[in-house]
Scaffold this motif. Structure first.
Motif, PDB file in Angstrom:
ATOM      1  N   ILE A 158       0.377  -3.904   8.144  1.00  0.00           N
ATOM      2  CA  ILE A 158      -0.430  -3.468   7.005  1.00  0.00           C
ATOM      3  C   ILE A 158      -0.585  -1.956   7.019  1.00  0.00           C
ATOM      4  O   ILE A 158      -0.340  -1.274   6.012  1.00  0.00           O
ATOM      5  N   ASP A 159      -0.984  -1.414   8.154  1.00  0.00           N
ATOM      6  CA  ASP A 159      -1.201   0.031   8.257  1.00  0.00           C
ATOM      7  C   ASP A 159       0.088   0.814   8.037  1.00  0.00           C
ATOM      8  O   ASP A 159       0.090   1.854   7.363  1.00  0.00           O
ATOM      9  N   GLU A 160       1.187   0.331   8.595  1.00  0.00           N
ATOM     10  CA  GLU A 160       2.443   1.073   8.491  1.00  0.00           C
ATOM     11  C   GLU A 160       3.004   1.045   7.072  1.00  0.00           C
ATOM     12  O   GLU A 160       3.532   2.049   6.581  1.00  0.00           O
ATOM     13  N   VAL A 161       2.883  -0.088   6.398  1.00  0.00           N
ATOM     14  CA  VAL A 161       3.308  -0.160   4.995  1.00  0.00           C
ATOM     15  C   VAL A 161       2.433   0.761   4.143  1.00  0.00           C
ATOM     16  O   VAL A 161       2.936   1.516   3.301  1.00  0.00           O
ATOM     17  N   ALA A 162       1.121   0.720   4.377  1.00  0.00           N
ATOM     18  CA  ALA A 162       0.201   1.568   3.615  1.00  0.00           C
ATOM     19  C   ALA A 162       0.475   3.048   3.859  1.00  0.00           C
ATOM     20  O   ALA A 162       0.464   3.861   2.920  1.00  0.00           O
ATOM     21  N   ASP A 163       0.737   3.414   5.101  1.00  0.00           N
ATOM     22  CA  ASP A 163       1.028   4.821   5.426  1.00  0.00           C
ATOM     23  C   ASP A 163       2.293   5.292   4.713  1.00  0.00           C
ATOM     24  O   ASP A 163       2.349   6.415   4.197  1.00  0.00           O
ATOM     25  N   PHE A 164       3.314   4.435   4.713  1.00  0.00           N
ATOM     26  CA  PHE A 164       4.566   4.788   4.034  1.00  0.00           C
ATOM     27  C   PHE A 164       4.326   4.977   2.539  1.00  0.00           C
ATOM     28  O   PHE A 164       4.784   5.966   1.944  1.00  0.00           O
ATOM     29  N   LEU A 165       3.621   4.042   1.912  1.00  0.00           N
ATOM     30  CA  LEU A 165       3.363   4.138   0.476  1.00  0.00           C
ATOM     31  C   LEU A 165       2.542   5.383   0.157  1.00  0.00           C
ATOM     32  O   LEU A 165       2.794   6.062  -0.849  1.00  0.00           O
ATOM     33  N   ASN A 166       1.579   5.701   1.005  1.00  0.00           N
ATOM     34  CA  ASN A 166       0.755   6.892   0.799  1.00  0.00           C
ATOM     35  C   ASN A 166       1.616   8.158   0.806  1.00  0.00           C
ATOM     36  O   ASN A 166       1.441   9.053  -0.040  1.00  0.00           O
ATOM     37  N   GLU A 167       2.563   8.213   1.748  1.00  0.00           N
ATOM     38  CA  GLU A 167       3.452   9.372   1.838  1.00  0.00           C
ATOM     39  C   GLU A 167       4.362   9.467   0.615  1.00  0.00           C
ATOM     40  O   GLU A 167       4.589  10.562   0.071  1.00  0.00           O
ATOM     41  N   ARG A 168       4.855   8.328   0.154  1.00  0.00           N
ATOM     42  CA  ARG A 168       5.743   8.345  -1.017  1.00  0.00           C
ATOM     43  C   ARG A 168       4.974   8.664  -2.299  1.00  0.00           C
ATOM     44  O   ARG A 168       5.517   9.323  -3.199  1.00  0.00           O
TER      45      ARG A 168
END
Length: 277
Positions: A158-168
């Motif tokens: 969850i955290d890693e997907v959210a972090d990636f989306l935040n960066e994009r």
């Protein structure tokens, strides 16, 4: 919640159905069924009639291990069907691609939305999407389709997907894409194990924290086979269950093969939700 292009707006107050139209010979579920213009147009008409407000057109399979196709091949597959649908309908058309020139040609032909499993990371994609001025859907994927299911691992999915989306999201805004026109997709089945996928369903509402539209694409995924030993054409009930669970947690768009059944499910869900008296 809504997304807009220059000519129209799609209201996302209630979940919308995105019908999948793969004009490819090798997609995992319907490969080869709609890779001729007449069959593809007939299917698009049926999905619109059954309740799809978005038709998502893809000319390159992104199933695990799928072979890549050339830009020219992909353009030749998708542009005729985009033009044909646009001639007779104002339905939202989504182009499912990672290639900048396919995006450019598709929008020129009438596409309203760019849906990119690589989240506009291919060189030139961000600039083309920004110049096109249409909404974009950015998805999380660990790896590439050729290797994404080779033992995917996360400390916390969850955290890693959210972090990636935040960066994009940040990169999209920097490139000139309007924040309100960014749709998020956690990427069910793209570099995730069965356990990762079901955890994403369990905590799907975490992605609403971005205050942006969120898409759920679980239709006929292999996660249901791994849990229930179901062939692709046996996954309707499980696909509807997954879609309902995400819709109940706030999904704004459901990307599906089975449009009528999903639209019926949403009608029941919305009727129950409004039956307060």
């Amino acid at each position: 919640m809504k997304i807009s292009n220059q000519n129209k707006t799609l209201d996302l107050t209630y979940p919308q159905v995105m019908g999948i139209l793969n004009v490819t010979p090798d997609s995992f579920s319907d490969g080869g069924r709609f890779n001729h213009i007449d069959a593809a147009l007939k299917q698009a008409r049926a999905m619109i009639r059954d309740g799809a407000t978005i038709i998502d057109i893809g000319g390159e399979s992104t199933r695990p291990g799928a072979a890549q196709v050339s830009e020219e091949q992909e353009i030749a597959r998708v542009i005729p069907i985009i033009e044909a649908i646009r001639l007779e309908s104002d339905v939202w058309i989504s182009i499912d691609t990672s290639k900048p020139q396919v995006m450019k040609r598709a929008v020129a032909a009438g596409a309203d939305l760019i849906n990119d499993v690589r989240a506009l990371t291919v060189d030139g994609a961000l600039d083309v999407a920004a110049q096109a001025g249409v909404p974009v859907c950015i998805m999380h994927m660990q790896g590439q389709p050729q290797d994404m299911q080779d033992n995917p691992q996360y400390c916390d999915v969850i955290d890693e997907v959210a972090d990636f989306l935040n960066e994009r999201i940040a990169q999209c805004i920097k490139a000139g894409i309007k924040r309100e026109n960014i749709v998020l997709d956690p990427g069910f089945g793209f570099g995730k194990t069965m356990a990762h996928n079901f955890r994403l369903i369990n905590q799907f509402n975490r992605f609403l924290d971005f205050k942006l539209p969120v898409l759920a694409g679980l239709s006929r995924k292999s996660m249901f086979d791994h849990l229930l030993s179901l062939k692709v054409d046996e996954r309707l009930a499980s696909s509807l269950t997954g879609a309902l669970l995400c819709a109940q947690q706030g999904a704004h768009i459901l990307r599906v093969h089975d449009v009528k059944e999903t639209a019926d499910m949403l009608k029941i869900m919305n009727t129950v939700a409004s039956a307060t008296h």
